[in-house]
Design an enzyme around this catalytic site. Sequence first.
Site, PDB file in Angstrom:
ATOM      1  N   HIS A   6       0.847  -1.196   0.000  1.00 10.89           N
ATOM      2  CA  HIS A   6       0.000   0.000   0.000  1.00 10.89           C
ATOM      3  C   HIS A   6       0.887   1.253   0.000  1.00 10.89           C
ATOM      4  CE1 HIS A   6      -3.618  -2.182   1.728  1.00 10.89           C
ATOM      5  NE2 HIS A   6      -2.660  -2.955   2.204  1.00 10.89           N
ATOM      6  N   GLU A  34       2.374  -0.783   4.487  1.00  9.15           N
ATOM      7  CA  GLU A  34       2.206   0.571   3.962  1.00  9.15           C
ATOM      8  C   GLU A  34       3.571   1.200   3.730  1.00  9.15           C
ATOM      9  OE1 GLU A  34      -0.514   2.326   3.238  1.00  9.15           O
ATOM     10  OE2 GLU A  34      -2.170   1.426   4.356  1.00  9.15           O
ATOM     11  N   HIS A  45      -2.365  -2.937  -3.533  1.00 14.62           N
ATOM     12  CA  HIS A  45      -3.737  -2.714  -3.087  1.00 14.62           C
ATOM     13  C   HIS A  45      -4.665  -2.516  -4.284  1.00 14.62           C
ATOM     14  CE1 HIS A  45      -6.407  -0.438   0.072  1.00 14.62           C
ATOM     15  NE2 HIS A  45      -6.890  -1.617  -0.232  1.00 14.62           N
ATOM     16  N   ASP A  58      -3.230   2.527  -5.025  1.00 18.47           N
ATOM     17  CA  ASP A  58      -1.890   2.378  -4.474  1.00 18.47           C
ATOM     18  C   ASP A  58      -1.349   0.954  -4.666  1.00 18.47           C
ATOM     19  OD1 ASP A  58      -4.044   1.822  -2.558  1.00 18.47           O
ATOM     20  OD2 ASP A  58      -2.507   1.541  -1.042  1.00 18.47           O
TER      21      ASP A  58
END
Length: 195
Positions: free
Chosen positions: A48, A130, A168, A178
Site C-alpha cells: 500500500h 504501507e 492494493h 496504491d
Amino acid sequence: MPKPTITRSDTVMTIKQGWLEQAEKCISPHYDQREHCDSAEISLLVIHNISLPAKQFGGQYISDLFLGKLDPKAHPSFEEIYQLRVSAHCLICRDGQIIQYVSFNDRAWHAGVSSYQGKEKCNDFSIGIELEGADDIPYTDEQYQQLSQLTLSLITAYPLITDNITGHSDIAPGRKTDPGDAFDWQKYQQMIRVK
C-alpha cells in the site's frame, strides 16, 4: 524450493511470534484474530501507500490514524478520516524506519472490500505493508531496501506468500490505486529474487 536470502550484504530481519524484532512497536487497537486462518495459511502480501496529509511526509499523523488518535482539527482533510478504524501490519517511512502496528499473525484492517484470485476478504489471509508515499511520487531507496528485507523475512516465516505479492490496487480495482505508478515493481522483484 530454496529459502530466499538477501542478495546484498544487509542484515537479515527476524520475525518472532508475529513481530519484527527490528521494528518500532506501536500497537493498534484496529485488528482482530484471523477467522478460519492460522499463521501457516497466511498467503498474500499487499503493498500500500499512505501519506497524511496527502503528499506530505513526516510526523505522527499516519501512526495517529492507525492508533485511533488522529486529531480532526490538525488538518482539514482529517475531518473525513479521523474516525476510520484502519491499520496495517507495518509502515515503512521515507527514511526506512519500520513501525509495526499489528502482529503478522493477527488480522490488520488494511485491505477493505477486496478479492485476490477469486478469494474474497483479503484481510483474512494477508499481510499489509504501507509505504509512506503517494501514487506519483518516487519511493526512496531506503524504503525499497527495507521492504525487500522485510519481504524476504515474511516469505521465510509465511512461505505461501512467495508467489503472492500484489498491490492494493490489484485486490480492490476501481476503488484503490496504491502503491501507484511510482512504485517500481521490477526493482522490488529484483531485490527479493532468490539466489
